[in-house]
Design an enzyme around this catalytic site. Structure first.
Site, PDB file in Angstrom:
ATOM      1  N   ASP A  13      45.429  41.821  34.475  1.00  0.00           N
ATOM      2  CA  ASP A  13      45.634  42.759  35.569  1.00  0.00           C
ATOM      3  C   ASP A  13      45.036  44.108  35.139  1.00  0.00           C
ATOM      4  OD1 ASP A  13      46.332  43.941  37.940  1.00  0.00           O
ATOM      5  OD2 ASP A  13      48.370  43.169  37.967  1.00  0.00           O
TER       6      ASP A  13
HETATM    7  C1  NOJ Z   1      46.986  45.654  40.205  1.00  0.00           C
HETATM    8  C2  NOJ Z   1      47.771  44.585  40.908  1.00  0.00           C
HETATM    9  O1  NOJ Z   1      48.928  44.264  40.175  1.00  0.00           O
HETATM   10  C3  NOJ Z   1      46.971  43.324  41.148  1.00  0.00           C
HETATM   11  O2  NOJ Z   1      47.749  42.442  41.908  1.00  0.00           O
HETATM   12  C4  NOJ Z   1      45.672  43.654  41.803  1.00  0.00           C
HETATM   13  O3  NOJ Z   1      44.970  42.483  42.117  1.00  0.00           O
HETATM   14  C5  NOJ Z   1      44.882  44.562  40.885  1.00  0.00           C
HETATM   15  N1  NOJ Z   1      45.621  45.780  40.669  1.00  0.00           N
HETATM   16  C6  NOJ Z   1      43.499  44.883  41.426  1.00  0.00           C
HETATM   17  O4  NOJ Z   1      43.584  45.743  42.486  1.00  0.00           O
END
Ligand code: NOJ
Length: 746
Positions: free
Chosen positions: A274
């Site tokens: 993430d």
């Molecule tokens: C953080 C989020 O937790 C995740 O779900 C998301 O896909 C990413 N950022 C990218 O935006």
């Protein structure tokens, strides 16, 4: 347009013998230096509409495998061109984007979609989202989020498919089908991503990013189930979770990522971190610095680092020091390249929007309306106040901070959604019945959070003058979603006071709730004649709700989460364990029952709270229609089933009301005794059926005994012979029950 470098890769074969993807990947890897390999493992934020020099430079030097958050098709094509024509090997980019519940056309939030219990329809919404996103050059979405969510304080419950592993797995798989199509290389297919691996939804106190402690058995039986299902059904990628899982942050958790995902499940897809979650390993206190974080993440198996740059800065040195080995890097790069080949990017790296259906076209809007209608859950309908009959009224008051707000109805995660396409409740009611009724509107409250009641008098006057009132309340979209958790999940601001005041007018009062989570709405239950829970319904929320209010369609949504009465009941979910002292109507007490200075022994010795009814406000699976359904005749041809055989449960359902309606027939099972204790009920099947008034249908559920398997004390997945119960009904409180046994005849 096909670029010279990728042609070189394609034509590198002598004699024109077609190569397998595996061969192409391994050949390409042989030609890559370590820098280029590490480059493939990096995903960078794009410039949103332009290409910053540093990004162009990084791409040119082969230091980027993927970018995220660029949706301007010309810019995406230019990014691809640089990556293909100006690099040594001409490898195209993965273009990632959070396409969560629509792209330009916005569907209900995922929790709302889950309330439709309609895998086909959900698949269609994802198909459309994929096509719209692909027309802008996106080839990878970070969806579906399949985190089991049993805490509605958590803002990301909005993005989830609810509390139940079976429902979440079934609907999550439908989403993957929709995004990925039959083949990733098809036009309009994009790679999906199962996230967040794992147990991110079990954050303590429902605070986002918070610590998670879930014992392995519970992890396997509940939280990992949807992930296993999606791994088996070919989801192209996984994303790690931000959270600390049982003391080891998920992004550096080699047990989770390597032992379980890679070795046990044999998952071959791409695993991305993430956002910054690799470098956050040191913030967790799991590593000393970014270099150690990169080391832990790579060795745990994270193929691609999102946003942060610890791989770029440290992997080379880690390899030199012998702490990360090259074959491991090659395997990771192979997974990234395989996805690029599977997506057909080496053959067709560029996007022409003209090859795709128009964004937000009428067909897309039609599906948006259908899905919004099917996701609405009718929670209460006293005296059949709904559906409203426009022929028997002359006016209607439409009130509330969300009645005419084109942006808020879209919900969380709508980077690309355009509120100008939204049709609000007010606009839709005017369109639908404006020729027959005087549709009068006022806000009543400026926003859902407003504390000022200065618009109340106008609202009350309007209600007094009209035949019925529809009040649209709830939460603004920013109150749910990432990092947007709440400690109180009441209707915010003065909305309850507004509803109280409107109820005193004595006119039929219909409350429509738009929210990103279950709210604690017991305090409006007696005030409203009808409550329609619409979640954040998306672009076409208004027309869907108007159709339901005026009976052009009957509500058929069912809750994918349990509704608590009070925050103190959380976590509350139907598939709880029995405990040694289960509560029931006869052994619970309320504060009012307790005499002054009670004898200790006179208190009910059961599992409940003294100050709140032990039952949820609304159970999982619950939802009313404009008609009634009667269940009867539960039966099995054989109530003794051999292990390895089929369990067949049959029941009859009849529409006993006066209009047609769709019902979601649900099957629940209880395994009475296990080597580890089993939940009091577990969803094992559901079917949507349409019934005309008076019509009866026979519903059959067939399960292989393997579908009753669970991870026992030895962490092995087995079906344990013994006694079971099965229920068929319209929600998780179903009463129609039959017993059966599974025996082992070996
Ligand atoms: C953080 C989020 O937790 C995740 O779900 C998301 O896909 C990413 N950022 C990218 O935006």
């Amino acid at each position: 347009m096909l670029c010279s470098n990728s042609v070189a890769i394609q034509n590198d074969r002598e004699f024109g013998i077609p190569q397998s993807t595996e061969e192409k990947v391994s050949e390409l890897i042989q030609r890559m230096n370590l820098d280029e390999k590490i480059g493939q493992m990096s995903q960078l934020q794009a410039g949103c509409g332009h290409i910053p020099d540093h990004l162009a430079d990084d791409i040119r030097h082969g230091r980027v495998g993927s970018v995220l958050n660029e949706v301007n098709v010309d810019v995406v094509n230019e990014l691809q061109r640089i990556s293909i024509e100006e690099t040594r090997l001409g490898i195209p980019l993965l273009i990632g984007r959070d396409v969560i519940h629509g792209f330009k056309t916005v569907f209900p939030i995922p929790l709302g979609l889950a309330a439709s219990w309609d895998p086909q329809l959900i698949k269609q919404t994802c198909r459309i989202s994929a096509q719209e996103a692909a027309s802008c050059g996106v080839n990878w979405t970070f969806a579906p989020m399949i985190d089991i969510s049993r805490d509605p304080r958590w803002g990301r419950v909005a993005e989830s498919l609810g509390e139940d592993p079976y429902l979440c797995a079934t609907l999550g798989a439908a989403m993957v089908d929709g995004f990925q199509g039959d083949k990733l290389s098809e036009k309009g297919a994009i790679a999906a991503c199962a996230k967040h691996f794992a147990a991110y939804g079990a954050a303590e106190a429902g605070k986002d990013y918070n610590t998670v402690n879930v014992p392995e058995n519970e992890l396997r039986n509940v939280y990992l189930r949807p992930f296993k299902k999606l791994a088996d059904s070919g989801v192209a990628s996984f994303m790690t979770a931000f959270c600390d899982l049982n003391g080891v942050p998920a992004t550096g958790n080699s047990w989770l990522l390597d032992d379980v995902l890679r070795k046990e499940w044999d998952y071959r897809g791409l695993l991305v971190s993430d956002w910054d979650s690799v470098i956050e390993l040191s913030v967790h206190g799991f590593t000393h610095n970014d270099k150690e974080s990169a080391c832990e993440a790579v060795n745990a198996g994270v193929d691609m680092e999102m946003a942060s740059r610890s791989y770029k800065h440290h992997l080379q040195q880690l390899v030199d020091e012998g702490r990360v080995d090259l074959p491991q890097i090659d395997r990771m790069v192979a997974r990234i390249l395989t996805l690029k080949f599977d997506l057909g990017l080496f053959d067709n790296p560029y996007t022409s929007a003209a090859d795709y259906p128009a964004l937000v076209n009428v067909d897309h809007l039609e599906v948006a309306q259908q899905s919004a209608a099917k996701s609405c859950v009718l929670l209460k309908n006293d005296n059949q106040v709904l559906p409203l009959n426009a022929d028997q009224m002359s006016s209607i008051a439409v009130i509330g901070p969300l009645a005419d707000d084109d942006y808020e109805q879209l919900g969380t995660w709508v980077f690309d959604g355009d509120p100008h396409h939204s049709v609000t409740c007010k606009a839709a009611i005017e369109r639908l019945v404006g020729d027959k009724l005087d549709v009068r509107y006022c806000k009543g409250l400026q926003t859902t959070r407003s504390e000022s009641c200065e618009q109340f008098s106008e609202a009350l006057e309007l209600a007094a003058q009209c035949d019925a009132t529809v009040v649209v309340v709830g939460e603004e979209s920013f109150m749910s979603g990432e990092a947007h958790s709440r400690a109180s999940i009441d209707l915010p601001g003065q909305q309850v006071a507004l509803i109280d005041a409107l109820a005193k007018e004595g006119k039929p009062l219909i409350v429509v709730v738009m929210a990103g989570r279950p709210l604690t709405i017991e305090n409006i239950l007696d005030k409203a004649d009808s409550i329609l829970y619409a979640w954040h319904p998306g672009t076409m929320g208004g027309p869907a709700i108007a159709d339901l209010l005026f009976g052009f369609q009957a509500p058929s949504g069912k809750l994918p989460v349990t509704f608590p009465r009070a925050v103190g009941q959380i976590p509350i979910y139907y598939a709880h364990k029995n405990t040694g002292r289960p509560v029931s109507d006869v052994n619970c007490l309320s504060m009012a029952d307790i005499p002054e200075r009670p004898e200790q022994t006179s208190l009910g010795m059961a599992s409940f709270h003294l100050d709140v009814n032990y039952r949820p406000l609304f159970p999982f699976g619950y939802g009313l229609s404009y008609t009634c359904f009667e269940y009867s005749g539960i039966r099995m041809a054989r109530q003794q089933v051999a292990l390895g055989g089929q369990v067949e449960i049959v029941a009859d359902i009849k529409n006993t009301g006066h209009c047609a309606g769709e019902e979601v027939v649900q099957l629940y099972i209880r395994d009475l005794v296990g080597s580890v204790t089993r939940p009091v009920k577990e969803l094992k099947g559901f079917q949507r059926v349409l019934l005309q008034p008076g019509e009866q249908k026979t519903i059959t559920f067939t399960l292989h005994t393997d579908e009753l398997a669970f991870y026992g004390r030895d962490m092995q997945l087995n079906t344990e012979p013994g006694s079971f119960q099965a229920w068929v009904g319209g929600d998780s409180d179903a009463r129609l029950m039959i017993d059966f046994d599974i025996y082992d005849d070996e």
